[in-house]
Design a protein around this motif. Structure first.
Motif, PDB file in Angstrom:
ATOM      1  N   ALA A  35       2.918   4.075  10.863  1.00 39.36           N
ATOM      2  CA  ALA A  35       1.685   4.690  11.365  1.00 39.36           C
ATOM      3  C   ALA A  35       1.296   5.880  10.492  1.00 39.36           C
ATOM      4  O   ALA A  35       0.106   6.121  10.243  1.00 39.36           O
ATOM      5  CB  ALA A  35       1.872   5.133  12.818  1.00 39.36           C
ATOM      6  N   ARG A  36       2.294   6.622  10.027  1.00 43.96           N
ATOM      7  CA  ARG A  36       2.037   7.750   9.132  1.00 43.96           C
ATOM      8  C   ARG A  36       1.596   7.274   7.756  1.00 43.96           C
ATOM      9  O   ARG A  36       0.742   7.891   7.116  1.00 43.96           O
ATOM     10  CB  ARG A  36       3.312   8.583   8.981  1.00 43.96           C
ATOM     11  N   ALA A  37       2.168   6.167   7.295  1.00 47.21           N
ATOM     12  CA  ALA A  37       1.907   5.694   5.935  1.00 47.21           C
ATOM     13  C   ALA A  37       0.429   5.408   5.700  1.00 47.21           C
ATOM     14  O   ALA A  37      -0.079   5.650   4.604  1.00 47.21           O
ATOM     15  CB  ALA A  37       2.726   4.438   5.655  1.00 47.21           C
ATOM     16  N   VAL A  38      -0.248   4.915   6.726  1.00 47.57           N
ATOM     17  CA  VAL A  38      -1.656   4.533   6.544  1.00 47.57           C
ATOM     18  C   VAL A  38      -2.542   5.750   6.265  1.00 47.57           C
ATOM     19  O   VAL A  38      -3.155   5.851   5.197  1.00 47.57           O
ATOM     20  CB  VAL A  38      -2.155   3.719   7.757  1.00 47.57           C
ATOM     21  N   PRO A  39      -2.641   6.727   7.188  1.00 46.38           N
ATOM     22  CA  PRO A  39      -3.523   7.861   6.897  1.00 46.38           C
ATOM     23  C   PRO A  39      -2.999   8.783   5.805  1.00 46.38           C
ATOM     24  O   PRO A  39      -3.783   9.309   5.008  1.00 46.38           O
ATOM     25  CB  PRO A  39      -3.600   8.599   8.247  1.00 46.38           C
ATOM     26  N   ALA A  40      -1.671   8.969   5.753  1.00 44.88           N
ATOM     27  CA  ALA A  40      -1.113   9.914   4.781  1.00 44.88           C
ATOM     28  C   ALA A  40      -1.333   9.445   3.347  1.00 44.88           C
ATOM     29  O   ALA A  40      -1.702  10.242   2.473  1.00 44.88           O
ATOM     30  CB  ALA A  40       0.371  10.122   5.043  1.00 44.88           C
ATOM     31  N   ASN A  41      -1.123   8.167   3.098  1.00 45.66           N
ATOM     32  CA  ASN A  41      -1.274   7.676   1.726  1.00 45.66           C
ATOM     33  C   ASN A  41      -2.728   7.396   1.368  1.00 45.66           C
ATOM     34  O   ASN A  41      -3.090   7.457   0.188  1.00 45.66           O
ATOM     35  CB  ASN A  41      -0.398   6.442   1.523  1.00 45.66           C
ATOM     36  N   VAL A  64       2.333   1.490   3.183  1.00 44.74           N
ATOM     37  CA  VAL A  64       3.054   0.535   4.034  1.00 44.74           C
ATOM     38  C   VAL A  64       4.016  -0.293   3.190  1.00 44.74           C
ATOM     39  O   VAL A  64       5.181  -0.506   3.568  1.00 44.74           O
ATOM     40  CB  VAL A  64       2.054  -0.382   4.769  1.00 44.74           C
ATOM     41  N   ALA A  65       3.550  -0.754   2.027  1.00 43.56           N
ATOM     42  CA  ALA A  65       4.396  -1.564   1.137  1.00 43.56           C
ATOM     43  C   ALA A  65       5.605  -0.777   0.649  1.00 43.56           C
ATOM     44  O   ALA A  65       6.674  -1.340   0.409  1.00 43.56           O
ATOM     45  CB  ALA A  65       3.572  -2.055  -0.051  1.00 43.56           C
ATOM     46  N   MET A  66       5.443   0.527   0.496  1.00 49.04           N
ATOM     47  CA  MET A  66       6.559   1.364   0.046  1.00 49.04           C
ATOM     48  C   MET A  66       7.653   1.458   1.110  1.00 49.04           C
ATOM     49  O   MET A  66       8.846   1.372   0.793  1.00 49.04           O
ATOM     50  CB  MET A  66       6.052   2.773  -0.280  1.00 49.04           C
ATOM     51  N   TRP A  67       7.268   1.604   2.380  1.00 48.78           N
ATOM     52  CA  TRP A  67       8.254   1.860   3.428  1.00 48.78           C
ATOM     53  C   TRP A  67       9.038   0.626   3.858  1.00 48.78           C
ATOM     54  O   TRP A  67      10.236   0.709   4.145  1.00 48.78           O
ATOM     55  CB  TRP A  67       7.571   2.471   4.652  1.00 48.78           C
ATOM     56  N   ILE A  68       8.380  -0.505   3.940  1.00 44.62           N
ATOM     57  CA  ILE A  68       9.033  -1.685   4.534  1.00 44.62           C
ATOM     58  C   ILE A  68      10.359  -2.050   3.855  1.00 44.62           C
ATOM     59  O   ILE A  68      11.371  -2.236   4.538  1.00 44.62           O
ATOM     60  CB  ILE A  68       8.062  -2.885   4.539  1.00 44.62           C
ATOM     61  N   PRO A  69      10.437  -2.141   2.527  1.00 40.07           N
ATOM     62  CA  PRO A  69      11.716  -2.566   1.930  1.00 40.07           C
ATOM     63  C   PRO A  69      12.792  -1.484   1.916  1.00 40.07           C
ATOM     64  O   PRO A  69      13.977  -1.798   1.775  1.00 40.07           O
ATOM     65  CB  PRO A  69      11.322  -2.957   0.502  1.00 40.07           C
ATOM     66  N   VAL A  70      12.430  -0.209   2.050  1.00 42.05           N
ATOM     67  CA  VAL A  70      13.430   0.860   1.868  1.00 42.05           C
ATOM     68  C   VAL A  70      13.724   1.645   3.143  1.00 42.05           C
ATOM     69  O   VAL A  70      14.498   2.604   3.106  1.00 42.05           O
ATOM     70  CB  VAL A  70      12.980   1.850   0.761  1.00 42.05           C
ATOM     71  N   PHE A  71      13.167   1.236   4.277  1.00 43.55           N
ATOM     72  CA  PHE A  71      13.351   2.033   5.491  1.00 43.55           C
ATOM     73  C   PHE A  71      14.817   2.181   5.897  1.00 43.55           C
ATOM     74  O   PHE A  71      15.236   3.275   6.304  1.00 43.55           O
ATOM     75  CB  PHE A  71      12.538   1.459   6.657  1.00 43.55           C
ATOM     76  N   PRO A  72      15.641   1.124   5.814  1.00 44.35           N
ATOM     77  CA  PRO A  72      17.058   1.310   6.158  1.00 44.35           C
ATOM     78  C   PRO A  72      17.745   2.371   5.294  1.00 44.35           C
ATOM     79  O   PRO A  72      18.589   3.122   5.779  1.00 44.35           O
ATOM     80  CB  PRO A  72      17.660  -0.087   5.915  1.00 44.35           C
ATOM     81  N   VAL A  73      17.367   2.439   4.027  1.00 48.03           N
ATOM     82  CA  VAL A  73      17.931   3.456   3.138  1.00 48.03           C
ATOM     83  C   VAL A  73      17.496   4.847   3.599  1.00 48.03           C
ATOM     84  O   VAL A  73      18.268   5.811   3.562  1.00 48.03           O
ATOM     85  CB  VAL A  73      17.497   3.217   1.679  1.00 48.03           C
TER      86      VAL A  73
END
Length: 335
Positions: A310-316, A260-269
């Motif tokens: 939602a994917r970040a939680v189970p996948a990571n 989750v921490a990985m996606w939040i800052p870079v999602f627009p990119v």
């Protein structure tokens, strides 16, 4: 495990230290350096192998979420009502397994080297950080872990960019309603690469590499730093402050939070990257950014963030669980 914050063995050399002083290295120093080099090589190989196992786990668990995210990012405005609508229409058109796992061949083939290189790159990054900065008490700081994490994205981009280009094109072609007898544009991952190379050479296959690095550099820094911080917080300690064994449940919790921490800052990119890799012709980053903003303002850069998180939680959680179990298996096998 490979994501430990301890610097890899062999980050400094007794032989080099002796030579710097103008003295020939002793036999003991040479032996120590040989042992340290072997440990460093073994650490890298374990990181490479366990990262591949973790990556496979991530794809199996997370691909349906990723497909929904990509289709929301690349579809025309108003094409879908939301994530649930994507799932309903995908299953209705393409079936359950085939629909939700469309384009899975590319990440399955690419994810093993991609995650393997990521965790190996992280291991190398920790060695570089420990060599060029001060390590307190044999443990990297969270900032140093972030730097090592950022480094891991550099070699990984060479694999990630072309495979995500293929994956995105396979995922979005399912959005087109085919006429009776009409065949999809691409028959599979190899066909995508063949057509892209025919159209624009190697540059077309690697389109979006800069955007991929812009996403994965800071994303990986946040990823490994969050995992390491939570791992230290969740690791039990005895009455003398000595750390104990981290439970698999805690590993999953730390891994899920890192995702989750990985996606939040870079999602627009990531949105810009997906659009850049899916559009025909020769789009530019500036052109994609401008077009997105004109279409929907700031919100246009965040379509599909729900499925992504939602994917970040189970996948990571699955990624780090796979890495941990692979590490334990290798330790038993080679001990």
């Amino acid at each position: 495990m490979s994501s430990s914050s301890s610097p890899p063995s062999g980050s400094s050399s007794n032989t080099s230290a002796s030579l710097a002083k103008g003295q020939p290295p002793s036999k003991d120093e040479i032996k120590e350096d040989v042992v340290a080099a072997k440990k460093s090589t073994l650490s890298g190989l374990r990181s490479f192998a366990s990262g591949g196992v973790g990556g496979i786990c991530a794809v199996i668990v997370g691909h349906p979420f990723d497909l929904v995210k990509v289709r929301l990012q690349t579809a025309e405005k108003g094409a879908y009502k939301g994530a649930i609508d994507v799932v309903k229409r995908t299953v209705a058109r393409e079936g359950l397994a085939r629909g939700l796992y469309a384009g899975v061949s590319a990440p399955l083939v690419g994810v093993t080297p991609m995650f393997a290189v990521s965790f190996w790159g992280y291991d190398v990054g920790k060695g570089l950080v420990s060599r060029f900065s001060t390590v307190q008490n044999g443990q990297l700081s969270v900032a140093q872990v972030s730097a090592a994490g950022f480094f891991s994205a550099i070699p990984m981009t060479a694999i990630t960019a072309p495979f995500e280009r293929v994956k995105v094109l396979l995922q979005i072609q399912g959005q087109k309603q085919l006429k009776p007898g009409e065949k999809p544009q691409y028959s599979g991952g190899v066909d995508v690469v063949r057509q892209l190379y025919k159209e624009g050479g190697i540059r077309s296959v690697f389109r979006g590499s800069a955007a991929t690095l812009a996403r994965d550099g800071p994303g990986s820094a946040a990823y490994f730093a969050t995992y390491e911080y939570l791992k230290r917080t969740l690791t039990p300690k005895d009455e003398f402050g000595k750390p104990g064994q981290l439970s698999l449940t805690a590993v999953c919790a730390a891994g899920a939070s890192a995702g989750v921490a990985m996606w939040i800052p870079v999602f627009p990119v990531d949105t810009v990257k997906s659009r850049l890799q899916s559009l025909p012709g020769k789009p530019t980053i500036g052109g994609v950014v401008g077009d997105l903003y004109r279409r929907g303002g700031f919100k246009a850069f965040f379509p599909g963030i729900g499925p992504a998180l939602a994917r970040a939680v189970p996948a990571n959680a699955a990624t780090f669980l796979g890495v941990e179990l692979a590490q334990k298996a290798m330790e038993k096998a080679f001990s």
